[in-house]
Write a protein that holds these residues in place. Structure first.
Motif, PDB file in Angstrom:
ATOM      1  N   ASP A  66       0.818  -1.216   0.000  1.00  0.00           N
ATOM      2  CA  ASP A  66       0.000   0.000   0.000  1.00  0.00           C
ATOM      3  C   ASP A  66       0.853   1.267   0.000  1.00  0.00           C
ATOM      4  OD1 ASP A  66       0.973  -0.132   2.581  1.00  0.00           O
ATOM      5  OD2 ASP A  66      -0.981   0.100   3.543  1.00  0.00           O
ATOM      6  N   TYR A  67       2.130   1.140   0.251  1.00  0.00           N
ATOM      7  CA  TYR A  67       3.062   2.265   0.239  1.00  0.00           C
ATOM      8  C   TYR A  67       3.594   2.552  -1.163  1.00  0.00           C
ATOM      9  CZ  TYR A  67       5.987  -1.832   0.194  1.00  0.00           C
ATOM     10  OH  TYR A  67       6.521  -3.049  -0.122  1.00  0.00           O
ATOM     11  N   TYR A  68       3.266   1.698  -2.124  1.00  0.00           N
ATOM     12  CA  TYR A  68       3.812   1.802  -3.474  1.00  0.00           C
ATOM     13  C   TYR A  68       2.760   2.365  -4.418  1.00  0.00           C
ATOM     14  CZ  TYR A  68       6.204   0.357  -7.750  1.00  0.00           C
ATOM     15  OH  TYR A  68       6.826   0.355  -8.973  1.00  0.00           O
ATOM     16  N   GLU A  69       3.056   3.502  -5.045  1.00  0.00           N
ATOM     17  CA  GLU A  69       2.123   4.119  -5.988  1.00  0.00           C
ATOM     18  C   GLU A  69       2.702   4.004  -7.391  1.00  0.00           C
ATOM     19  OE1 GLU A  69       0.306   8.495  -7.061  1.00  0.00           O
ATOM     20  OE2 GLU A  69       0.895   8.074  -4.998  1.00  0.00           O
ATOM     21  N   ILE A  70       1.894   3.534  -8.321  1.00  0.00           N
ATOM     22  CA  ILE A  70       2.315   3.429  -9.714  1.00  0.00           C
ATOM     23  C   ILE A  70       1.889   4.715 -10.410  1.00  0.00           C
ATOM     24  CG2 ILE A  70       2.066   2.151 -11.861  1.00  0.00           C
ATOM     25  CD1 ILE A  70       1.497  -0.349 -10.119  1.00  0.00           C
ATOM     26  N   ALA A  71       2.860   5.506 -10.806  1.00  0.00           N
ATOM     27  CA  ALA A  71       2.567   6.836 -11.338  1.00  0.00           C
ATOM     28  C   ALA A  71       2.468   6.866 -12.866  1.00  0.00           C
ATOM     29  CB  ALA A  71       3.641   7.821 -10.878  1.00  0.00           C
ATOM     30  N   CYS A  72       3.043   5.916 -13.570  1.00  0.00           N
ATOM     31  CA  CYS A  72       3.005   5.984 -15.038  1.00  0.00           C
ATOM     32  C   CYS A  72       1.683   5.431 -15.567  1.00  0.00           C
ATOM     33  CB  CYS A  72       4.207   5.263 -15.653  1.00  0.00           C
ATOM     34  SG  CYS A  72       4.057   3.497 -15.758  1.00  0.00           S
ATOM     35  N   THR A  73       1.436   5.630 -16.841  1.00  0.00           N
ATOM     36  CA  THR A  73       0.147   5.259 -17.434  1.00  0.00           C
ATOM     37  C   THR A  73       0.147   3.889 -18.105  1.00  0.00           C
ATOM     38  OG1 THR A  73       0.736   6.394 -19.493  1.00  0.00           O
ATOM     39  CG2 THR A  73      -0.470   7.672 -17.827  1.00  0.00           C
ATOM     40  N   ALA A  74       1.220   3.122 -17.938  1.00  0.00           N
ATOM     41  CA  ALA A  74       1.256   1.770 -18.518  1.00  0.00           C
ATOM     42  C   ALA A  74       0.141   0.924 -17.900  1.00  0.00           C
ATOM     43  CB  ALA A  74       2.614   1.123 -18.269  1.00  0.00           C
ATOM     44  N   PRO A  75      -0.402  -0.014 -18.667  1.00  0.00           N
ATOM     45  CA  PRO A  75      -1.473  -0.868 -18.134  1.00  0.00           C
ATOM     46  C   PRO A  75      -1.055  -1.585 -16.857  1.00  0.00           C
ATOM     47  CG  PRO A  75      -1.190  -1.243 -20.489  1.00  0.00           C
ATOM     48  CD  PRO A  75      -0.064  -0.356 -20.049  1.00  0.00           C
ATOM     49  N   GLN A  76      -2.035  -1.769 -15.965  1.00  0.00           N
ATOM     50  CA  GLN A  76      -1.785  -2.465 -14.710  1.00  0.00           C
ATOM     51  C   GLN A  76      -2.606  -3.761 -14.708  1.00  0.00           C
ATOM     52  OE1 GLN A  76      -2.238  -0.034 -11.205  1.00  0.00           O
ATOM     53  NE2 GLN A  76      -1.502   1.775 -12.269  1.00  0.00           N
ATOM     54  N   ILE A  77      -1.910  -4.869 -14.465  1.00  0.00           N
ATOM     55  CA  ILE A  77      -2.551  -6.177 -14.491  1.00  0.00           C
ATOM     56  C   ILE A  77      -2.519  -6.751 -13.082  1.00  0.00           C
ATOM     57  CG2 ILE A  77      -2.415  -8.498 -15.490  1.00  0.00           C
ATOM     58  CD1 ILE A  77      -0.931  -7.151 -17.878  1.00  0.00           C
ATOM     59  N   ALA A  78      -3.700  -7.088 -12.560  1.00  0.00           N
ATOM     60  CA  ALA A  78      -3.802  -7.597 -11.190  1.00  0.00           C
ATOM     61  C   ALA A  78      -2.990  -8.878 -11.006  1.00  0.00           C
ATOM     62  CB  ALA A  78      -5.264  -7.828 -10.813  1.00  0.00           C
ATOM     63  N   ARG A  79      -3.115  -9.795 -11.920  1.00  0.00           N
ATOM     64  CA  ARG A  79      -2.392 -11.076 -11.915  1.00  0.00           C
ATOM     65  C   ARG A  79      -1.800 -11.281 -13.300  1.00  0.00           C
ATOM     66  NH1 ARG A  79      -1.217 -12.754  -7.194  1.00  0.00           N
ATOM     67  NH2 ARG A  79      -2.910 -12.948  -5.746  1.00  0.00           N
ATOM     68  N   TYR A  80      -0.816 -12.131 -13.392  1.00  0.00           N
ATOM     69  CA  TYR A  80      -0.182 -12.387 -14.697  1.00  0.00           C
ATOM     70  C   TYR A  80      -0.357 -13.813 -15.081  1.00  0.00           C
ATOM     71  CZ  TYR A  80       3.383 -12.256 -18.337  1.00  0.00           C
ATOM     72  OH  TYR A  80       4.038 -12.317 -19.529  1.00  0.00           O
TER      73      TYR A  80
END
Length: 80
Positions: A66-80
């Protein structure tokens, strides 16, 4: 468990689906290869200097801290 040697590099069968590559001198995890895929994935943080790389996607975001924020706009995948 299977380990393949190439100089200081070692391949380790880490699961039924993938192998991981690491440095046998320092133990650093460097890359991995999923069975049935052509390419080898690697940790971009293992490279020195400018790379010209762009982030293609973020994987396993469901498990990020929860301390990690993804700032770029690349797609985010919950699981791979």
């Amino acid at each position: 468990m299977t380990i393949h040697e190439i100089g200081a590099l070692r391949w380790f069968r880490s699961s039924k689906h993938a192998q991981r590559g690491f440095c046998s001198t320092c133990g650093s995890s460097l890359f991995w290869k999923m069975d049935g895929q052509e390419g080898i994935s690697f940790g971009a943080g293992t490279l020195d200097g400018d790379t010209g790389l762009d982030t293609e996607r973020h994987i396993f975001v469901e498990d990020k801290g929860d301390y990690y924020e993804i700032a770029c706009t690349a797609p985010q995948i919950a699981r791979y």
